[in-house]
Write an enzyme that holds these catalytic residues in place. Structure first.
Site, PDB file in Angstrom:
ATOM      1  N   ARG A 141       0.821  -1.216   0.000  1.00 49.19           N
ATOM      2  CA  ARG A 141       0.000   0.000   0.000  1.00 49.19           C
ATOM      3  C   ARG A 141       0.854   1.266   0.000  1.00 49.19           C
ATOM      4  NH1 ARG A 141      -3.875  -2.347   4.859  1.00 49.19           N
ATOM      5  NH2 ARG A 141      -4.738  -4.097   3.666  1.00 49.19           N
ATOM      6  N   CYS A 161       1.308  16.264 -13.750  1.00 51.40           N
ATOM      7  CA  CYS A 161       1.558  15.326 -14.851  1.00 51.40           C
ATOM      8  C   CYS A 161       2.020  13.982 -14.294  1.00 51.40           C
ATOM      9  CB  CYS A 161       2.594  15.910 -15.801  1.00 51.40           C
ATOM     10  SG  CYS A 161       2.060  17.440 -16.602  1.00 51.40           S
ATOM     11  N   ARG A 185       0.138  11.081 -16.370  1.00 53.67           N
ATOM     12  CA  ARG A 185      -1.020  11.226 -17.262  1.00 53.67           C
ATOM     13  C   ARG A 185      -0.613  11.755 -18.623  1.00 53.67           C
ATOM     14  NH1 ARG A 185      -2.254  16.446 -18.115  1.00 53.67           N
ATOM     15  NH2 ARG A 185      -1.515  17.984 -16.594  1.00 53.67           N
ATOM     16  N   SER A 186       0.457  12.580 -18.673  1.00 55.88           N
ATOM     17  CA  SER A 186       0.833  13.284 -19.894  1.00 55.88           C
ATOM     18  C   SER A 186       2.324  13.576 -19.852  1.00 55.88           C
ATOM     19  CB  SER A 186       0.035  14.594 -19.989  1.00 55.88           C
ATOM     20  OG  SER A 186       0.465  15.390 -21.061  1.00 55.88           O
ATOM     21  N   ILE A 227       4.534  14.479 -28.905  1.00 54.71           N
ATOM     22  CA  ILE A 227       5.509  15.406 -29.476  1.00 54.71           C
ATOM     23  C   ILE A 227       4.718  16.569 -30.062  1.00 54.71           C
ATOM     24  CG2 ILE A 227       7.269  15.770 -31.252  1.00 54.71           C
ATOM     25  CD1 ILE A 227       7.969  12.805 -31.026  1.00 54.71           C
ATOM     26  N   ALA A 285       5.206  24.492 -24.528  1.00 51.08           N
ATOM     27  CA  ALA A 285       3.754  24.672 -24.531  1.00 51.08           C
ATOM     28  C   ALA A 285       3.300  24.844 -23.091  1.00 51.08           C
ATOM     29  CB  ALA A 285       3.075  23.472 -25.168  1.00 51.08           C
TER      30      ALA A 285
END
EC number: 2.1.1.45
Length: 286
Positions: A141, A161, A185-186, A227, A285
């Site tokens: 856990r 992220c 996630r990204s 990308i 970005a």
């Protein structure tokens, strides 16, 4: 060619050849235009740190020192203060994600919203994790989660992220190893891939040192690996480059059982690292 270089080139090729285009993209470039990207989903990599496999490419220089300082900002200082990040660590790239009018959890004026270190502090995540591992190293856990819906509703800010890390302990003969799994996630493949991976390898090493364990395996799962559309030339350049012959390793130069909170960024050393130059330029970005 290192394992990281092989994976890097394979991922770039897969994104460029098989990736799909983003739709309704949130990020923007500095000129205000939408930052679209090509992406793949469900990327996974495994590195055996105990055998010298580290997730850092030699195809371009990676700013590992500032990346590791960010780990200390989140997990030792446990704050969302941009002032701490700048004044203590001389790291400035988070300024683009400042949330105006939202004070930091330590009272400073500038912050990234209730994210990252603020969530670690709010839930006392590191102390709980260390206590849990101390009580029963083999429990299943051992989870760090920065995904806090209450915090998202409380303030604006970039949602994390790299948001979840899980740890497991293995005994092999007389040795005890700490494994880690990072879920993201990204990920901006060309800019942040190896930065994020090495950040959490550093965290894994800090926790292992705290208990006097060896570092084991590092597993890396990314849901959306992309990308951006202003990076395609850099992607082609990276595919053309021949990696250096070095086998870089991250070393933590402190004795076993050094307290997690006593470790410093300068205790880390990246050895045998000779990346291909020149460095490539990227417009981020935001």
């Amino acid at each position: 060619m290192t394992k990281a270089d092989t994976i890097f080139k394979e991922n770039i090729t897969k994104i460029m050849e098989e990736g799909v285009w983003s739709e309704q993209a949130r990020p923007k470039y500095k000129d205000g235009t939408t930052a679209n990207s090509k992406y793949i989903t469900g990327s996974f990599a495994e590195y055996d740190l105990s055998k010298g496999e580290f997730p850092i490419t030699t195809l371009r220089p990676i700013a590992i020192k500032s990346a590791i300082k960010e780990v200390f900002w989140i997990y030792q200082d446990q704050t969302n203060s941009l002032d701490v990040l700048e004044d203590k660590y001389n790291v400035h790239y988070w300024n683009d994600w400042e949330v105006e009018g939202v004070p930091a959890n330590n009272g400073d004026k500038r912050s990234i919203g209730q994210r990252y270190g603020a969530v670690v502090k709010k839930h006392d995540i590191i102390n709980r994790l260390l206590a849990q591992l101390e009580a029963n190293p083999w429990n299943r856990r051992n989870v760090i989660s920065l995904w806090d819906y209450e915090a998202f509703e409380e303030t604006a800010g970039l949602q994390p992220c790299a948001f979840q890390t899980m740890f497991d302990v293995r005994r092999v003969g007389e040795d005890v190893y700490l494994d880690a799994t990072l879920t993201q996630r990204s990920n901006d493949m060309l800019v942040a891939h190896h930065i994020n991976a090495m950040q959490y390898v550093a965290l894994q090493m800090m926790i292992a040192k705290h208990f006097g364990w060896k570092i084991g395996k590092f597993f890396y799962f990314i849901n959306n690996l992309h990308i951006y559309d202003n990076q395609f030339e850099q992607a082609e350049e990276l595919l053309k480059r021949q990696p250096s012959d070095c086998q870089p390793r991250l070393v933590l130069n402190v004795p076993d059982e050094t307290n997690f909170f006593d470790i410093k960024p300068e205790d880390f050393e990246l050895v045998d690292y000779d990346p291909v130059k020149p460095q490539l330029k990227f417009d981020l970005a935001i």
